[in-house]
Design a protein around this motif. Structure first.
Motif, PDB file in Angstrom:
ATOM      1  N   PHE A  36       0.104  -0.418  -0.121  1.00 12.29           N
ATOM      2  CA  PHE A  36      -0.074   0.052  -0.249  1.00 12.29           C
ATOM      3  C   PHE A  36       0.982   1.249   0.076  1.00 12.29           C
ATOM      4  O   PHE A  36       0.405   2.197  -0.286  1.00 12.29           O
ATOM      5  N   ILE A  37       2.281   0.656   0.372  1.00  7.34           N
ATOM      6  CA  ILE A  37       3.110   2.236   0.555  1.00  7.34           C
ATOM      7  C   ILE A  37       3.029   3.214  -1.180  1.00  7.34           C
ATOM      8  O   ILE A  37       3.453   4.287  -1.434  1.00  7.34           O
ATOM      9  N   HIS A  44      -5.406   2.458  -0.729  1.00 11.84           N
ATOM     10  CA  HIS A  44      -4.784   2.628  -0.070  1.00 11.84           C
ATOM     11  C   HIS A  44      -4.913   2.062   1.467  1.00 11.84           C
ATOM     12  O   HIS A  44      -4.615   1.735   2.390  1.00 11.84           O
ATOM     13  N   ARG A  48      -3.644   0.051   4.845  1.00 12.81           N
ATOM     14  CA  ARG A  48      -3.215   1.046   5.472  1.00 12.81           C
ATOM     15  C   ARG A  48      -4.500   0.531   7.382  1.00 12.81           C
ATOM     16  O   ARG A  48      -3.734   0.531   7.782  1.00 12.81           O
ATOM     17  N   LEU A 183       6.312  -4.521   5.566  1.00 10.54           N
ATOM     18  CA  LEU A 183       6.550  -4.741   7.120  1.00 10.54           C
ATOM     19  C   LEU A 183       8.040  -5.066   7.350  1.00 10.54           C
ATOM     20  O   LEU A 183       8.737  -3.731   8.101  1.00 10.54           O
ATOM     21  N   ALA A 186      10.182  -2.565   5.061  1.00 11.52           N
ATOM     22  CA  ALA A 186      10.093  -0.292   5.318  1.00 11.52           C
ATOM     23  C   ALA A 186      10.323  -0.635   7.281  1.00 11.52           C
ATOM     24  O   ALA A 186      11.048   0.485   7.558  1.00 11.52           O
ATOM     25  N   GLY A 187      10.557  -1.508   7.844  1.00 11.10           N
ATOM     26  CA  GLY A 187      10.996  -1.197   9.357  1.00 11.10           C
ATOM     27  C   GLY A 187      12.088  -2.100   9.318  1.00 11.10           C
ATOM     28  O   GLY A 187      13.339  -1.196  10.342  1.00 11.10           O
ATOM     29  N   THR A 190      16.167   0.969   7.030  1.00 11.88           N
ATOM     30  CA  THR A 190      15.127   2.753   7.506  1.00 11.88           C
ATOM     31  C   THR A 190      15.352   2.820   8.981  1.00 11.88           C
ATOM     32  O   THR A 190      16.448   3.410   9.157  1.00 11.88           O
ATOM     33  N   THR A 191      15.156   1.395   9.732  1.00 10.38           N
ATOM     34  CA  THR A 191      15.577   1.968  11.437  1.00 10.38           C
ATOM     35  C   THR A 191      16.928   1.277  11.666  1.00 10.38           C
ATOM     36  O   THR A 191      18.000   3.089  12.241  1.00 10.38           O
ATOM     37  N   MET A 194      19.145   5.181  10.810  1.00 14.03           N
ATOM     38  CA  MET A 194      18.851   6.104  11.812  1.00 14.03           C
ATOM     39  C   MET A 194      19.654   5.470  13.246  1.00 14.03           C
ATOM     40  O   MET A 194      20.261   6.672  13.263  1.00 14.03           O
TER      41      MET A 194
HETATM   42  C1  HEM Z   1      13.823   5.179  11.314  1.00 11.72           C
HETATM   43  C2  HEM Z   1      13.001   3.991  10.936  1.00 11.72           C
HETATM   44  C3  HEM Z   1      11.758   5.074   9.788  1.00 11.72           C
HETATM   45  C4  HEM Z   1      12.048   5.735   8.678  1.00 11.72           C
HETATM   46  C5  HEM Z   1      12.762   6.915   9.065  1.00 11.72           C
HETATM   47  C6  HEM Z   1      11.374   5.187   8.144  1.00 11.72           C
HETATM   48  C7  HEM Z   1      11.062   6.242   6.917  1.00 11.72           C
HETATM   49  C8  HEM Z   1       9.938   6.681   6.068  1.00 11.72           C
HETATM   50  C9  HEM Z   1       8.489   7.234   4.828  1.00 11.72           C
HETATM   51  C10 HEM Z   1       9.378   8.051   4.393  1.00 11.72           C
HETATM   52  C11 HEM Z   1       7.750   6.557   4.369  1.00 11.72           C
HETATM   53  C12 HEM Z   1       7.649   7.175   3.342  1.00 11.72           C
HETATM   54  C13 HEM Z   1       7.639   6.022   2.195  1.00 11.72           C
HETATM   55  C14 HEM Z   1       6.596   7.247   0.802  1.00 11.72           C
HETATM   56  O1  HEM Z   1       5.881   7.266   0.538  1.00 11.72           O
HETATM   57  O2  HEM Z   1       7.523   6.906  -0.437  1.00 11.72           O
HETATM   58  C15 HEM Z   1       7.862   5.590   5.286  1.00 11.72           C
HETATM   59  C16 HEM Z   1       6.657   4.816   5.095  1.00 11.72           C
HETATM   60  C17 HEM Z   1       6.404   3.474   5.275  1.00 11.72           C
HETATM   61  N1  HEM Z   1       6.852   2.803   6.856  1.00 11.72           N
HETATM   62 FE1  HEM Z   1       8.536   3.666   7.275  1.00 11.72          FE
HETATM   63  N2  HEM Z   1      10.507   4.602   8.554  1.00 11.72           N
HETATM   64  C18 HEM Z   1      10.820   3.839   9.313  1.00 11.72           C
HETATM   65  C19 HEM Z   1      10.305   2.695   9.722  1.00 11.72           C
HETATM   66  C20 HEM Z   1       8.911   1.560   9.388  1.00 11.72           C
HETATM   67  C21 HEM Z   1       9.240   0.948   9.877  1.00 11.72           C
HETATM   68  C22 HEM Z   1       9.852   0.083  11.809  1.00 11.72           C
HETATM   69  C23 HEM Z   1       8.058   0.247   9.890  1.00 11.72           C
HETATM   70  C24 HEM Z   1       7.183  -1.170  10.288  1.00 11.72           C
HETATM   71  C25 HEM Z   1       7.924  -1.825  10.780  1.00 11.72           C
HETATM   72  C26 HEM Z   1       7.323   1.211   8.877  1.00 11.72           C
HETATM   73  C27 HEM Z   1       6.844   0.999   7.920  1.00 11.72           C
HETATM   74  C28 HEM Z   1       6.228   1.498   6.973  1.00 11.72           C
HETATM   75  C29 HEM Z   1       4.658   1.561   5.682  1.00 11.72           C
HETATM   76  C30 HEM Z   1       4.265   0.907   6.392  1.00 11.72           C
HETATM   77  C31 HEM Z   1       5.112   2.632   5.284  1.00 11.72           C
HETATM   78  C32 HEM Z   1       3.810   3.168   3.911  1.00 11.72           C
HETATM   79  C33 HEM Z   1       2.777   4.165   4.862  1.00 11.72           C
HETATM   80  C34 HEM Z   1       1.748   4.671   4.367  1.00 11.72           C
HETATM   81  O3  HEM Z   1       1.668   4.552   2.194  1.00 11.72           O
HETATM   82  O4  HEM Z   1       0.362   4.739   4.564  1.00 11.72           O
HETATM   83  N3  HEM Z   1       8.885   2.053   8.699  1.00 11.72           N
HETATM   84  N4  HEM Z   1       8.668   5.766   6.392  1.00 11.72           N
END
Ligand code: HEM
Length: 225
Positions: A36-37, A44, A48, A183, A186-187, A190-191, A194
Motif C-alpha cells: 500500500f506504500i 491505500h 492501511r 513491513l 520498510a522497517g 530505515t531504522t 537511523m
Molecule cells: C527510522 C525508521 C524509519 C524511517 C526513517 C521511515 C521512513 C519512512 C518514509 C519516508 C516513508 C514514506 C515513504 C513514501 O511514501 O514514499 C515511510 C512509509 C512507511 N513506513 Fe517507514 N520508516 C521507518 C520505520 C518504519 C518501521 C519500523 C515500519 C514498520 C515496521 C515502517 C513501515 C512503513 C510503512 C508501512 C510505510 C507506508 C505507509 C503508507 O503508505 O501509508 N517504517 N517510512
C-alpha cells in the motif's frame, strides 16, 4: 505540506508515467497487491486501516521489553567481540530486524534469509531481475508462514490478520503476503540507518554525547519521530 499530500495530482503510484523512481523497478506484478506504500486513495486506506490498531502506541508498548532485551543482548555480544566492532552489522541491522520478525511472527531462524533478500531489495545497485528474485523468495517464505498460521495461529500480527481478515474474506492471502513483505522491508534498513546515523552525529558532537551519558533522560529529545 498537507495540501500537497492530499492533491490528486500527487501520487504514490510508482508505475505512473514520470514517477521519480530511485531504482529501476520490476514490471508490475499481481502479487504486489498489498504494497500500500505505492497506492493512493481508497485502495491505500483499505489496507492501511487494517494495521492501525497494531501500530497504536499501547500495542507497541507491549513489545518494549522484548526490544530492550534484544538491545541488551546485542550490546553484550558486541562487548564480547571486543573493539573494533561494526556497529551496523552487529547492532543497527539485527535489532530492528529481530523486532519486526517478532512483531509479525516470522521465526528468527528465517532471519538471515530475510535480511539477505531485504538488503538486495533496498540496494540501489540491484537490477530489476535481482529485485524480482528477492521479492519472490520473500513472498515464498511469507506465503508458507501465512498457511502455517491459518492452522496454528500465534500471538502476532500475521496470525491476527489471517484469522480476522483473510479467513472472513476481507483480505486475500496474496495481499497479506505482500503487506507483510512491505513491513519487513520498510522497517528494517530505515531504522538501522537511523541508529547508525544517530551514533555518527553523537560522535561528531562530543558535547551532546557527554550530556546524554550524564543524563540518559535527554534521549527522547534527541530523536524526532
Ligand atoms: C527510522 C525508521 C524509519 C524511517 C526513517 C521511515 C521512513 C519512512 C518514509 C519516508 C516513508 C514514506 C515513504 C513514501 O511514501 O514514499 C515511510 C512509509 C512507511 N513506513 Fe517507514 N520508516 C521507518 C520505520 C518504519 C518501521 C519500523 C515500519 C514498520 C515496521 C515502517 C513501515 C512503513 C510503512 C508501512 C510505510 C507506508 C505507509 C503508507 O503508505 O501509508 N517504517 N517510512
Amino acid at each position: 505540506m498537507r495540501q500537497l499530500l492530499r492533491h490528486p495530482g500527487f501520487s504514490s503510484d510508482q508505475y505512473k508515467p514520470g514517477f521519480p523512481v530511485l531504482n529501476p523497478i520490476p514490471p508490475k506484478q499481481d502479487d504486489a497487491s498489498g504494497l500500500f506504500i505505492f497506492m493512493d486513495g481508497d485502495a491505500h486506506s483499505r489496507l492501511r486501516r487494517m494495521l492501525t490498531a497494531e501500530f497504536m502506541i499501547k500495542n507497541i508498548r507491549r513489545i518494549e521489553p522484548l526490544i530492550e532485551e534484544t538491545v541488551i543482548e546485542s550490546l553484550e555480544r558486541m562487548r564480547g567481540l571486543g573493539a573494533p566492532v561494526d556497529l551496523m552489522a552487529e547492532f543497527a541491522l539485527p535489532v530492528p530486524s529481530m523486532t519486526i520478525c517478532h512483531l509479525l511472527g516470522v521465526p528468527y531462524s528465517d532471519h538471515d534469509f530475510f535480511q539477505h533478500h531485504s538488503a538486495v531489495i533496498m540496494d540501489r545497485k540491484s537490477g530489476p531481475a535481482e529485485v524480482e528474485a528477492a521479492l519472490g523468495a520473500l513472498a515464498g517464505l511469507l506465503g508458507d508462514l501465512v498457511e502455517a498460521k491459518r492452522t496454528e495461529p500465534t500471538d502476532d500480527l500475521l496470525s491476527r490478520l489471517v484469522i480476522e481478515r483473510v479467513v472472513p474474506g476481507e483480505l486475500r492471502k496474496d495481499e497479506l503476503v505482500s503487506l507483510a513483505m512491505l513491513l519487513l522491508v520498510a522497517g528494517h534498513e530505515t531504522t538501522a540507518n537511523m541508529i547508525g546515523l544517530s551514533a555518527l552525529v553523537l560522535l561528531q558532537h562530543p558535547e551532546h554525547l557527554a550530556a546524554l551519558r550524564e543524563n540518559p533522560d535527554l534521549a527522547p529529545g534527541m530523536v524526532e519521530e
